[in-house]
Design an enzyme around this catalytic site. Structure first.
Site, PDB file in Angstrom:
ATOM      1  N   SER A 122       0.944  -1.303   0.046  1.00  0.00           N
ATOM      2  CA  SER A 122      -0.017  -0.059  -0.031  1.00  0.00           C
ATOM      3  C   SER A 122       0.846   1.037  -0.035  1.00  0.00           C
ATOM      4  O   SER A 122       1.912   1.321   0.777  1.00  0.00           O
ATOM      5  CB  SER A 122      -0.890   0.123   1.338  1.00  0.00           C
ATOM      6  OG  SER A 122      -1.415   1.302   1.464  1.00  0.00           O
ATOM      7  N   HIS A 152      -1.001  -0.992  -4.238  1.00  0.00           N
ATOM      8  CA  HIS A 152      -2.352  -0.845  -3.804  1.00  0.00           C
ATOM      9  C   HIS A 152      -2.715   0.617  -3.391  1.00  0.00           C
ATOM     10  O   HIS A 152      -1.690   1.116  -2.687  1.00  0.00           O
ATOM     11  CB  HIS A 152      -2.351  -1.903  -2.436  1.00  0.00           C
ATOM     12  CG  HIS A 152      -3.807  -1.731  -1.943  1.00  0.00           C
ATOM     13  ND1 HIS A 152      -4.914  -2.422  -1.964  1.00  0.00           N
ATOM     14  CD2 HIS A 152      -4.377  -1.052  -0.438  1.00  0.00           C
ATOM     15  CE1 HIS A 152      -5.952  -2.104  -1.395  1.00  0.00           C
ATOM     16  NE2 HIS A 152      -5.530  -1.217  -0.467  1.00  0.00           N
ATOM     17  N   ASP A 208      -4.793   3.475  -1.783  1.00  0.00           N
ATOM     18  CA  ASP A 208      -5.935   3.887  -0.929  1.00  0.00           C
ATOM     19  C   ASP A 208      -6.565   5.158  -0.854  1.00  0.00           C
ATOM     20  O   ASP A 208      -5.811   5.966  -0.446  1.00  0.00           O
ATOM     21  CB  ASP A 208      -5.355   3.586   0.563  1.00  0.00           C
ATOM     22  CG  ASP A 208      -5.131   1.994   1.067  1.00  0.00           C
ATOM     23  OD1 ASP A 208      -6.131   1.409   0.913  1.00  0.00           O
ATOM     24  OD2 ASP A 208      -4.123   1.722   1.362  1.00  0.00           O
ATOM     25  N   MET A 265      -9.290   7.718   0.305  1.00  0.00           N
ATOM     26  CA  MET A 265     -10.062   7.913   1.364  1.00  0.00           C
ATOM     27  C   MET A 265     -10.482   9.507   1.364  1.00  0.00           C
ATOM     28  O   MET A 265     -10.049  10.497   0.993  1.00  0.00           O
ATOM     29  CB  MET A 265      -9.295   8.000   2.734  1.00  0.00           C
ATOM     30  CG  MET A 265      -8.500   6.536   2.749  1.00  0.00           C
ATOM     31  SD  MET A 265      -7.595   6.600   4.300  1.00  0.00           S
ATOM     32  CE  MET A 265      -6.914   4.855   4.328  1.00  0.00           C
ATOM     33  N   HIS A 272      -8.181   1.306  -4.176  1.00  0.00           N
ATOM     34  CA  HIS A 272      -9.268   0.737  -3.117  1.00  0.00           C
ATOM     35  C   HIS A 272      -9.945   1.996  -2.544  1.00  0.00           C
ATOM     36  O   HIS A 272      -9.382   2.870  -2.146  1.00  0.00           O
ATOM     37  CB  HIS A 272      -8.313   0.196  -1.974  1.00  0.00           C
ATOM     38  CG  HIS A 272      -9.319  -0.176  -0.835  1.00  0.00           C
ATOM     39  ND1 HIS A 272      -8.821  -0.427   0.459  1.00  0.00           N
ATOM     40  CD2 HIS A 272     -10.437  -0.238  -0.731  1.00  0.00           C
ATOM     41  CE1 HIS A 272      -9.437  -0.781   1.194  1.00  0.00           C
ATOM     42  NE2 HIS A 272     -10.812  -0.553   0.848  1.00  0.00           N
ATOM     43  N   MET A 297     -12.428   4.190  -0.429  1.00  0.00           N
ATOM     44  CA  MET A 297     -13.110   4.194   0.616  1.00  0.00           C
ATOM     45  C   MET A 297     -13.570   5.497   0.786  1.00  0.00           C
ATOM     46  O   MET A 297     -13.187   6.396   1.341  1.00  0.00           O
ATOM     47  CB  MET A 297     -11.869   3.921   1.628  1.00  0.00           C
ATOM     48  CG  MET A 297     -11.225   2.706   2.020  1.00  0.00           C
ATOM     49  SD  MET A 297      -9.876   2.434   3.161  1.00  0.00           S
ATOM     50  CE  MET A 297      -8.576   2.591   1.658  1.00  0.00           C
ATOM     51  N   MET A 340     -11.651  -6.668   4.455  1.00  0.00           N
ATOM     52  CA  MET A 340     -10.826  -5.746   5.329  1.00  0.00           C
ATOM     53  C   MET A 340     -10.492  -6.499   6.560  1.00  0.00           C
ATOM     54  O   MET A 340     -11.505  -7.188   7.221  1.00  0.00           O
ATOM     55  CB  MET A 340     -11.563  -4.603   5.651  1.00  0.00           C
ATOM     56  CG  MET A 340     -11.637  -3.567   4.586  1.00  0.00           C
ATOM     57  SD  MET A 340     -10.071  -3.075   3.758  1.00  0.00           S
ATOM     58  CE  MET A 340      -9.362  -2.285   5.166  1.00  0.00           C
ATOM     59  N   ASP A 342      -6.781  -7.065   3.594  1.00  0.00           N
ATOM     60  CA  ASP A 342      -6.186  -5.760   3.665  1.00  0.00           C
ATOM     61  C   ASP A 342      -6.179  -5.500   5.145  1.00  0.00           C
ATOM     62  O   ASP A 342      -7.167  -5.114   5.684  1.00  0.00           O
ATOM     63  CB  ASP A 342      -6.726  -4.824   2.679  1.00  0.00           C
ATOM     64  CG  ASP A 342      -6.356  -3.441   2.869  1.00  0.00           C
ATOM     65  OD1 ASP A 342      -5.129  -3.394   3.401  1.00  0.00           O
ATOM     66  OD2 ASP A 342      -7.076  -2.562   2.201  1.00  0.00           O
TER      67      ASP A 342
END
Ligand code: DX5
Ligand code: ZN
Length: 222
Positions: free
Chosen positions: A11, A36, A38, A40, A69, A71, A140, A178
């Site tokens: 990540s 990866h 992330d 957010m 990913h 979120m 998760m 993850d």
């Protein structure tokens, strides 16, 4: 390259953002396949990270597979723009929208792999009907929002349950785990049924990134 049992997905959240280019080069030299990413929004999760501009600029410096990913609430608003920024796989959260199936279909229509993620307290049964629309299911293993947390051991049961549903339905999506995974516990996560392993603090958060990635692969050698 050695015969590796897992697909490692470090990540970027754990990287030194002043050295992203260099750190990606190290991952490439170590033949790590996935990155990866992330994303957010400060609403679906209580933290803000980065978005399309960063993904677009690192897309220019690497061929690594971009595992994005999301979120974020109502990810359907941004699928096209993440696809255009260079994502290869776009994973949305089951809990983030009431348009899950439409959004998974849109991701595939744009020529990208479609992923669906569940938070630790979401029952895997809840996504059963959606599995034919998934190229990957992300379980998760911590509450999403922050790197560096401890894996919640009950989530290994969710991984086993997702694998059971995959076998039962004769589907072939990948299973990704993850959060809180490192050389010390990757074997348990793999044995539960995950083949794509996200590692934040345990890879890009370490001073020797290559050695840290190797340590995770080594933990799975017989
Ligand atoms: C958490 C993120 C994870 C995180 C993993 O919300 O989805 O990908 O970066 O970091 P570690 O491996 O440190 O738990
Ligand atoms: Zn993640």
């Amino acid at each position: 390259m050695k015969n590796r049992k897992i697909t490692l997905a470090p990540s970027l959240l754990a990287a030194d953002f002043s050295k992203i280019g260099e750190q990606i080069k190290i991952l490439e030299e170590a033949q790590v396949p996935y990155l990866h990413l992330d994303v957010m929004d400060g609403a679906f999760v209580p933290n803000i990270s980065f978005g399309q501009p960063l993904i677009k600029s690192i897309r220019k410096v690497t061929e690594m597979f971009f595992d994005v990913h999301l979120m974020i609430n109502n990810p359907e608003r941004y699928i096209k723009s993440f696809a255009d920024s260079g994502a290869d796989l776009i994973t949305i959260h089951f809990e983030s929208t009431d348009k899950v199936s439409e959004t998974l279909k849109e991701i595939r229509t744009l020529g990208k792999k479609a992923g669906l993620s569940i938070k630790p307290k979401t029952s895997p049964e809840a996504i059963k009907d959606l599995l034919p629309l998934c190229d990957l299911v992300l379980v998760m293993t911590v509450e999403p929002g922050f790197g560096g947390q401890k894996l919640i051991s009950e989530t290994l049961d969710s991984i086993r349950a997702v694998k059971g549903m995959r076998d039962e339905a004769g589907l072939s999506f990948e299973i990704e785990a993850d959060g809180g995974i490192g050389a010390d516990n990757v074997k348990a996560v793999y044995d539960a049924g995950a083949e794509v392993i996200v590692a934040g603090s345990s890879v890009l958060g370490r001073p020797d990134i290559k050695a840290a990635a190797e340590a995770i692969y080594s933990a799975l050698e017989d």
